[in-house]
Design an enzyme around this catalytic site. Structure first.
Site: not given
Ligand SMILES: Cc1ncc(COP(=O)(O)O)c(C=O)c1O
Lengths: 409, 140
Positions: A229, A203
């Site tokens: 992000k 991730d």
């Molecule tokens: C480490 C991590 N994984 C997954 C996510 C989920 O991302 P998204 O909400 O853009 O799918 C986030 C976002 O907060 C994150 O910081």
């Protein structure tokens, strides 16, 4: 198009590319781990697409549609170059990190998983990289096994080695913890898992914007991140997958744009990545993501990391001077994501005091509830920085925290 | 420091946060309510002893921000020894003061303190959390 000249990382100049700071000149935006602000080029790119270039892709034979399709597909090249993917065939457009993980769970893992198999995740996963695996385990009778960490927020790699076994069918790990800022040794994780023939998903939601990523070198099987992000629009993201996996995976969403041939009796799907992209996607968003990656590629990642190490180090040091403030997450390798808490002051009160002075931070469990349970706290305040943030913003935050502490005690 | 902020946290909230009223677990109470905000994790249990259509005793315990904790404490203090009907009225009163400018509406000083949360829309839910739960319970 790769710019030849890398630009120096100077936050005061970089800020000028971000219209939000013109509209809110006094805003100290320290919530970049939640979502980043957008540079002018991204905003313009999305607006201009709708204004001048809008057409559906892969469908029309008229000029506008051809150009939209080309522009949309070029973003795949840029994504591939940003993360070191061998080809655009490895790049699947998604709606974000969450969608990418869910696709891998449903399309790749589910059919390989049976009772008593195990899926390994870390103790510091975002709910997005926890719940999908948990659900598929419940459905199949497999076990979700958690790799623990020490009190500094570093993964216990010995425990990881022990927990990897013949039963392990998948490893999923966050590259950088969105709560603790810990940078996990993803190369070692992949290495150890592969020695046992176990595929790994990383991730990368918090890593792509700041750190050099090379998925070939990392050798992970899947890598996911979100557009918003990395300075791009919300609602788009990238799933990287190894060719051998993507080609054997069946789509889980069905509809237009993902087929080769359809009759009432049967359907032959298109090849990857198209077979995973059913329906009209967020075309403008993907094009915006292209501009975001272009923005990012102007800068030398080494310089970004150097600046953020200095800024993060300074913030940690200054925060220590606030009475009874405790920093949560002290890994040796960490990114400029800093969680802290006060014994007797709730994170929401902290965020309110900072917010009243135009300083935006996040308060709560940061979608990592089990992690909060490990530290036995209900939540933290989190300041997360990127390279438009300044040392002066750190000073402002620390000043308000000191005033707050005085006022509330 | 910001004046609106000082107003929000002024004495009533700070006092109740630091020295909450009837802050105790009474798991054997006739009714136990749980006020929980999954968005921020604030969670309070309210223990109520109901007899003869009146709240004979009431306590609370749990975790939350200064505002939600103080507002729960004020609620517990206000509702003790009230008939169910009067308690309903007080809940309406508090929630009205929280959401509306109080002109022409009779309200108590300890309720009015939370009205400053109007300036911080992100915190309104903190002030109303336990009261909302209590209202649901009383209105059945
Ligand atoms: C480490 C991590 N994984 C997954 C996510 C989920 O991302 P998204 O909400 O853009 O799918 C986030 C976002 O907060 C994150 O910081």
């Amino acid at each position: 198009m790769q710019l030849k000249y890398k630009i120096m990382v100077d936050p005061l100049i970089i800020r000028q590319d971000f219209p939000i700071f013109r509209h809110h000149p006094n805003l100290a935006y320290l919530d970049n781990a939640a979502t980043m602000q957008k540079p002018e080029t991204v905003i313009q790119g999305v607006a201009n697409f709708y204004r001048k270039e809008n057409a559906n892709i892969h469908r029309g034979v008229y000029q506008l549609a051809i150009e939209a399709t080309e522009k949309y597909e070029r973003v795949r090249h840029r994504a591939a170059s940003l993360i070191g993917a061998p080809s655009t065939k490895n790049i699947v457009y998604t709606s974000g990190t969450t969608a990418g993980i869910n696709l891998v769970v449903q399309s790749f893992l589910e059919k390989r998983l049976s009772k008593d198999d195990e899926v390994l995740i870390t103790a510091m996963e975002h709910h997005a990289n926890l719940i999908p695996w948990q659900m598929v385990c419940k459905k199949t009778g497999a076990q979700l096994v958690v790799i623990p960490m020490n009190e500094r927020g570093e993964l216990d790699m010995d425990a990881f080695k022990e927990r990897l076994s013949g039963r392990t069918k998948m490893v999923a790990a966050v590259h950088i913890s969105n709560t603790l800022g810990s940078i996990n040794p993803v190369e070692d994780i992949v290495d150890l898992a592969h020695k046992r023939g176990v595929p790994v998903l990383i991730d990368g939601a918090q890593s792509v914007a700041h750190y050099p990523i090379d998925v070939k070198e990392m050798d992970c099987d899947f890598f996911v991140f979100s557009g918003h992000k990395v300075f791009g629009p919300t609602g788009v993201g990238i799933l990287y997958g190894k060719e051998e996996h993507l080609s054997s995976m069946a789509p889980v969403f069905f509809g237009g744009d993902m087929i080769r041939e359809v009759s009432f009796e049967d359907t032959i799907f298109a090849e990857h990545p198209q077979k995973f992209e059913a329906g009209t996607t967020n075309i403008a968003g993907i094009i915006g993501l292209g501009y975001a990656m272009m923005f990012l590629q102007q800068y030398n990642k080494k310089q970004i990391v150097k600046y953020l190490d200095e800024l993060g180090g300074y913030a940690r040091q200054e925060l220590k001077s606030v009475k009874s403030l405790k920093i949560v997450g002290k890994a040796k390798r960490k990114s400029p994501i800093i969680s802290f808490h006060f014994k007797n002051i709730h994170p929401h009160d902290v965020a309110t005091f900072l917010g009243a002075e135009n300083i935006a931070i996040r308060a709560g469990h940061h979608c990592t509830q089990p992690l909060m349970d490990i530290f036995d706290i209900p939540g933290t305040s989190r300041a997360s920085f990127t390279f438009y943030n300044t040392f002066e913003e750190v000073d402002r935050m620390v000043k308000v925290l000191k005033e707050m502490k005085k006022f509330l005690s | 420091m910001n004046d609106k902020l000082k107003q929000l946290y002024k004495d009533v909230i700070l006092k109740h946060n630091n020295d909450p009223f009837h802050y105790d677990k009474k798991e054997n109470a006739t009714h136990v309510l749980e006020a929980y905000n999954p968005l921020c994790g604030d969670k309070f249990k309210v223990f109520i002893e109901v007899e003869n259509d009146a709240i004979q005793s009431i306590h609370f315990h749990g975790y939350g921000c200064a505002i939600s904790k103080a507002s729960t404490s004020v609620m517990v203090q206000a509702l003790e020894n009230q008939s169910i009907e009067d308690a309903k009225e007080l809940c309406k009163n508090f929630l009205f003061a929280l959401h509306h400018e109080s002109e022409g509406h009779p309200s108590r000083e300890d309720f009015e303190a939370f009205a400053a949360a109007r300036e911080f829309p992100g915190r309104l839910k903190c002030a109303s959390l336990s009261w909302d739960e209590m209202s649901r319970f009383l209105e059945g």
